[in-house]
Design a protein around this motif. Structure first.
Motif, PDB file in Angstrom:
ATOM      1  N   VAL A   1       0.844  -1.194   0.000  1.00 34.62           N
ATOM      2  CA  VAL A   1       0.000   0.000   0.000  1.00 34.62           C
ATOM      3  C   VAL A   1       0.879   1.244   0.000  1.00 34.62           C
ATOM      4  CG1 VAL A   1      -1.941  -1.119   1.176  1.00 34.62           C
ATOM      5  CG2 VAL A   1      -0.133  -0.017   2.519  1.00 34.62           C
ATOM      6  N   SER A   2       0.341   2.339  -0.515  1.00 31.99           N
ATOM      7  CA  SER A   2       1.052   3.615  -0.512  1.00 31.99           C
ATOM      8  C   SER A   2       1.035   4.220   0.887  1.00 31.99           C
ATOM      9  CB  SER A   2       0.396   4.585  -1.498  1.00 31.99           C
ATOM     10  OG  SER A   2       1.007   5.867  -1.413  1.00 31.99           O
ATOM     11  N   THR A   3       2.111   4.917   1.220  1.00 36.35           N
ATOM     12  CA  THR A   3       2.171   5.631   2.490  1.00 36.35           C
ATOM     13  C   THR A   3       1.718   7.084   2.350  1.00 36.35           C
ATOM     14  OG1 THR A   3       4.455   6.372   2.136  1.00 36.35           O
ATOM     15  CG2 THR A   3       4.129   4.227   3.223  1.00 36.35           C
ATOM     16  N   LEU A   4       1.399   7.518   1.128  1.00 38.00           N
ATOM     17  CA  LEU A   4       1.070   8.915   0.861  1.00 38.00           C
ATOM     18  C   LEU A   4      -0.423   9.082   0.575  1.00 38.00           C
ATOM     19  CD1 LEU A   4       4.115   9.732  -1.436  1.00 38.00           C
ATOM     20  CD2 LEU A   4       3.781  10.499   0.928  1.00 38.00           C
ATOM     21  N   PRO A   5      -0.966  10.267   0.781  1.00 36.22           N
ATOM     22  CA  PRO A   5      -2.372  10.497   0.470  1.00 36.22           C
ATOM     23  C   PRO A   5      -2.639  10.389  -1.024  1.00 36.22           C
ATOM     24  CG  PRO A   5      -1.488  12.233   1.889  1.00 36.22           C
ATOM     25  CD  PRO A   5      -0.325  11.426   1.410  1.00 36.22           C
ATOM     26  N   ALA A   6      -3.816   9.972  -1.391  1.00 35.03           N
ATOM     27  CA  ALA A   6      -4.203   9.893  -2.798  1.00 35.03           C
ATOM     28  C   ALA A   6      -4.089  11.272  -3.438  1.00 35.03           C
ATOM     29  CB  ALA A   6      -5.636   9.382  -2.914  1.00 35.03           C
ATOM     30  N   GLY A   7      -3.462  11.314  -4.606  1.00 41.58           N
ATOM     31  CA  GLY A   7      -3.334  12.564  -5.332  1.00 41.58           C
ATOM     32  C   GLY A   7      -2.105  13.380  -4.979  1.00 41.58           C
ATOM     33  N   TYR A   8      -1.333  12.944  -3.978  1.00 45.27           N
ATOM     34  CA  TYR A   8      -0.125  13.695  -3.611  1.00 45.27           C
ATOM     35  C   TYR A   8       0.924  13.549  -4.707  1.00 45.27           C
ATOM     36  CZ  TYR A   8       4.044  15.165  -1.044  1.00 45.27           C
ATOM     37  OH  TYR A   8       5.190  15.805  -0.642  1.00 45.27           O
ATOM     38  N   THR A   9       1.502  14.673  -5.146  1.00 47.61           N
ATOM     39  CA  THR A   9       2.459  14.646  -6.258  1.00 47.61           C
ATOM     40  C   THR A   9       3.830  15.178  -5.876  1.00 47.61           C
ATOM     41  OG1 THR A   9       1.700  16.824  -7.012  1.00 47.61           O
ATOM     42  CG2 THR A   9       0.640  14.879  -7.988  1.00 47.61           C
ATOM     43  N   GLY A  10       4.023  15.556  -4.622  1.00 53.60           N
ATOM     44  CA  GLY A  10       5.318  16.081  -4.201  1.00 53.60           C
ATOM     45  C   GLY A  10       6.351  14.991  -4.004  1.00 53.60           C
ATOM     46  N   THR A  11       7.567  15.395  -3.710  1.00 54.06           N
ATOM     47  CA  THR A  11       8.666  14.470  -3.458  1.00 54.06           C
ATOM     48  C   THR A  11       8.624  13.999  -2.010  1.00 54.06           C
ATOM     49  OG1 THR A  11      10.064  15.558  -5.101  1.00 54.06           O
ATOM     50  CG2 THR A  11      11.174  14.202  -3.451  1.00 54.06           C
ATOM     51  N   SER A  12       8.763  12.712  -1.800  1.00 52.57           N
ATOM     52  CA  SER A  12       8.750  12.170  -0.448  1.00 52.57           C
ATOM     53  C   SER A  12       9.434  10.815  -0.435  1.00 52.57           C
ATOM     54  CB  SER A  12       7.307  12.045   0.072  1.00 52.57           C
ATOM     55  OG  SER A  12       7.296  11.796   1.469  1.00 52.57           O
ATOM     56  N   TYR A  13      10.052  10.491   0.689  1.00 53.19           N
ATOM     57  CA  TYR A  13      10.759   9.228   0.848  1.00 53.19           C
ATOM     58  C   TYR A  13      10.474   8.666   2.241  1.00 53.19           C
ATOM     59  CZ  TYR A  13      13.331  11.278  -3.028  1.00 53.19           C
ATOM     60  OH  TYR A  13      13.658  11.884  -4.220  1.00 53.19           O
ATOM     61  N   CYS A  14      10.184   7.388   2.314  1.00 46.00           N
ATOM     62  CA  CYS A  14       9.884   6.754   3.595  1.00 46.00           C
ATOM     63  C   CYS A  14      11.144   6.582   4.435  1.00 46.00           C
ATOM     64  CB  CYS A  14       9.231   5.398   3.380  1.00 46.00           C
ATOM     65  SG  CYS A  14       7.556   5.485   2.732  1.00 46.00           S
ATOM     66  N   ALA A  15      10.946   6.397   5.743  1.00 48.23           N
ATOM     67  CA  ALA A  15      12.090   6.174   6.628  1.00 48.23           C
ATOM     68  C   ALA A  15      11.852   5.027   7.598  1.00 48.23           C
ATOM     69  CB  ALA A  15      12.433   7.459   7.386  1.00 48.23           C
ATOM     70  N   GLU A  16      10.990   5.230   8.612  1.00 49.82           N
ATOM     71  CA  GLU A  16      10.857   4.247   9.692  1.00 49.82           C
ATOM     72  C   GLU A  16       9.473   3.612   9.714  1.00 49.82           C
ATOM     73  OE1 GLU A  16      11.975   1.839  11.444  1.00 49.82           O
ATOM     74  OE2 GLU A  16      13.513   3.139  12.297  1.00 49.82           O
ATOM     75  N   VAL A  17       9.389   2.418  10.299  1.00 51.80           N
ATOM     76  CA  VAL A  17       8.122   1.694  10.439  1.00 51.80           C
ATOM     77  C   VAL A  17       8.087   1.040  11.819  1.00 51.80           C
ATOM     78  CG1 VAL A  17       9.068  -0.390   9.324  1.00 51.80           C
ATOM     79  CG2 VAL A  17       6.583  -0.023   9.381  1.00 51.80           C
ATOM     80  N   ARG A  18       6.946   1.143  12.495  1.00 57.52           N
ATOM     81  CA  ARG A  18       6.783   0.570  13.833  1.00 57.52           C
ATOM     82  C   ARG A  18       5.389  -0.040  13.963  1.00 57.52           C
ATOM     83  NH1 ARG A  18      12.066   1.046  15.622  1.00 57.52           N
ATOM     84  NH2 ARG A  18      12.727   3.212  15.776  1.00 57.52           N
ATOM     85  N   VAL A  19       5.258  -1.025  14.848  1.00 62.56           N
ATOM     86  CA  VAL A  19       3.974  -1.646  15.165  1.00 62.56           C
ATOM     87  C   VAL A  19       3.609  -1.285  16.597  1.00 62.56           C
ATOM     88  CG1 VAL A  19       2.679  -3.809  15.282  1.00 62.56           C
ATOM     89  CG2 VAL A  19       4.514  -3.554  13.609  1.00 62.56           C
ATOM     90  N   SER A  20       2.334  -1.002  16.850  1.00 67.48           N
ATOM     91  CA  SER A  20       1.890  -0.664  18.202  1.00 67.48           C
ATOM     92  C   SER A  20       2.076  -1.865  19.127  1.00 67.48           C
ATOM     93  CB  SER A  20       0.429  -0.221  18.199  1.00 67.48           C
ATOM     94  OG  SER A  20      -0.416  -1.269  17.753  1.00 67.48           O
ATOM     95  N   PRO A  21       2.203  -1.631  20.440  1.00 67.18           N
ATOM     96  CA  PRO A  21       2.432  -2.740  21.375  1.00 67.18           C
ATOM     97  C   PRO A  21       1.377  -3.837  21.309  1.00 67.18           C
ATOM     98  CG  PRO A  21       2.864  -0.651  22.454  1.00 67.18           C
ATOM     99  CD  PRO A  21       2.282  -0.319  21.114  1.00 67.18           C
ATOM    100  N   ASP A  22       0.111  -3.470  20.993  1.00 69.24           N
ATOM    101  CA  ASP A  22      -0.944  -4.477  20.932  1.00 69.24           C
ATOM    102  C   ASP A  22      -1.048  -5.131  19.560  1.00 69.24           C
ATOM    103  OD1 ASP A  22      -2.085  -2.504  19.351  1.00 69.24           O
ATOM    104  OD2 ASP A  22      -3.687  -2.014  20.762  1.00 69.24           O
ATOM    105  N   GLY A  23      -0.215  -4.718  18.615  1.00 70.56           N
ATOM    106  CA  GLY A  23      -0.208  -5.320  17.292  1.00 70.56           C
ATOM    107  C   GLY A  23      -1.356  -4.925  16.392  1.00 70.56           C
ATOM    108  N   LYS A  24      -2.133  -3.916  16.791  1.00 72.68           N
ATOM    109  CA  LYS A  24      -3.331  -3.548  16.025  1.00 72.68           C
ATOM    110  C   LYS A  24      -3.088  -2.449  14.997  1.00 72.68           C
ATOM    111  CE  LYS A  24      -6.627  -4.873  19.629  1.00 72.68           C
ATOM    112  NZ  LYS A  24      -7.728  -4.396  20.518  1.00 72.68           N
ATOM    113  N   PHE A  25      -1.980  -1.689  15.159  1.00 67.93           N
ATOM    114  CA  PHE A  25      -1.764  -0.556  14.274  1.00 67.93           C
ATOM    115  C   PHE A  25      -0.312  -0.503  13.807  1.00 67.93           C
ATOM    116  CE2 PHE A  25      -5.315   0.571  17.030  1.00 67.93           C
ATOM    117  CZ  PHE A  25      -6.273   0.922  16.081  1.00 67.93           C
ATOM    118  N   LEU A  26      -0.155   0.018  12.584  1.00 67.62           N
ATOM    119  CA  LEU A  26       1.157   0.170  11.978  1.00 67.62           C
ATOM    120  C   LEU A  26       1.385   1.652  11.691  1.00 67.62           C
ATOM    121  CD1 LEU A  26       3.559  -1.549  10.744  1.00 67.62           C
ATOM    122  CD2 LEU A  26       2.459  -1.148   8.537  1.00 67.62           C
TER     123      LEU A  26
END
Length: 392
Positions: free
Chosen positions: A277-302
């Motif tokens: 899946v994309s990490t950016l909002p639909a229609g976003y056209t600017g320059t962007s680069y991902c960096a970090e990823v984490r999972v919540s302690p309960d495993g329900k959210f990324l």
């Protein structure tokens, strides 16, 4: 440290930083006793004005941050890790030259159990230029390092005094990718799974997540039945996070701003794609680069960070590992290189590298959504955040 030829691997220059253990230092459950405050170690780019490794206080009642101490004379400590007991801290020194070799370094520090002050034990050459990630294996016997410009990973034994011995293994990656930043391999993370049986390594330069069977006795990275998982060409896998249940691995792809959800078989060490899946909002056209990823302690959210769009993207995780967009929250600063959740999951703290600040965002445990606290700590060139032990 007397190294010369410091090389800060900033993404802009090259184009023209898991599970709870990854961002909490693999704490023991006894450390999570709901204190009124937590302390954080912050790595910085000293070539950009950073002071070294800062120690900061997080006040849980408000989310306020305060700098309380600094370990100076540490060159380019861009990523940090703790052993499971919190006795030793390890920092990569993201250099291009060390002791006359085309290599960075990795430094070992003793942690004062009362003040949390750091005392240098020793250093080892990282065996490749611009090391950008460090982790500790599940038994506190080995430290693993990813060398970005060296395009390799290395394993070092931990001595009885917490210092680092001569390397036990290294793996040199080969190949390239279609993106201008993929002219050669760029190792960006190496981490063992919860069973300490397999080690995964992300190679941004060749669009692969390497899979090794880890020999926890000898510190060797051995061949696995599935040698690697390949992302979409040009994706640039940077970091990954294990789900607390170890059934999934989430890979954030720096170059095409996506997150790939993978089903993980901890018995076989295999990865199978579930969704990208994309990490950016639909229609976003600017320059962007991902960096970090984490999972919540309960495993329900990324959670994932977007440098350029300057946001934290929030996804809900279902029982199959599929992701549903919840929110894009502003990081209240520029270039969110790293972020962490506190041990209770109450606050998400963001290190904005280019705006020189660390921001606290309040997290709703039920919805996963983030809201600003309006609180920020000025700190030059922050690159890595790590919760310090409450006691040792």
């Amino acid at each position: 440290m007397s190294e010369t030829d410091l090389t800060r691997r900033g993404f802009l220059r090259s184009s023209g930083l898991g599970v709870m253990g990854m961002y909490l230092g693999n704490f023991k459950p006894g450390w999570l006793a709901v204190p009124t405050e937590y302390f954080l170690y912050v790595g910085t780019y000293t070539s950009a004005g950073g002071e070294g490794i800062a120690l900061c206080r997080l006040t849980m009642a408000t989310g306020a941050l305060q700098k309380v101490a600094v370990t100076r004379n540490v060159s380019e400590p861009s990523f940090l890790a703790l052993d499971h007991k919190g006795r030793y801290l390890y920092a990569v020194n993201e250099l291009g030259s060390f002791q006359g070799r085309p290599s960075g370094a990795v430094s070992a520090f003793a942690v004062n159990p009362t003040t949390r002050a750091l005392t240098l034990i020793n250093q080892q050459a990282s065996l490749g230029g611009a090391p950008c990630f460090v982790s500790v294996d599940g038994n506190d016997k080995f430290v693993m390092v990813a060398n970005y410009s060296g395009g390799n990973v290395a394993v070092f034994p931990i001595r009885s005094d917490g210092g680092l011995g001569a390397p036990t293994d290294t793996k040199q990656f080969q190949g390239s990718g279609p993106h201008p930043n993929q002219g050669s391999p760029h190792a960006h993370q190496i981490q063992v799974d919860a069973a300490n049986q397999y080690a995964l390594a992300a190679d941004l330069g060749t669009d692969r997540v390497m899979i090794y069977r880890f020999d926890a006795t000898l510190g060797k990275l051995n061949a696995s039945s599935q040698t690697s998982f390949s992302t979409k060409p040009g994706a640039g896998p940077r970091h990954f996070a294990f789900h607390p249940g170890q059934r999934f691995v989430f890979v954030i792809n720096e170059l095409n701003s996506t997150i790939t959800s993978l089903a993980y078989d901890p018995a076989q060490g295999t990865l199978t794609e579930v969704q990208t899946v994309s990490t950016l909002p639909a229609g976003y056209t600017g320059t962007s680069y991902c960096a970090e990823v984490r999972v919540s302690p309960d495993g329900k959210f990324l959670y994932g960070s977007n440098r350029g769009h300057n946001s934290i993207v929030v996804f809900a995780i279902d029982s199959l590992g599929k992701l549903t967009l919840v929110q894009h929250a502003s990081t209240q600063g520029q270039w969110p290189r790293d972020f962490i959740l506190d041990p209770t999951g109450t606050y998400l703290l963001v290190a904005n590298q280019q705006s020189n600040n660390i921001v606290s965002l309040k997290r709703d445990a039920v919805t996963g959504r983030l809201t600003t606290t309006g609180l920020s700590l000025a700190l030059t060139a922050p690159t890595s955040l790590l919760v310090a032990p409450s006691s040792v």
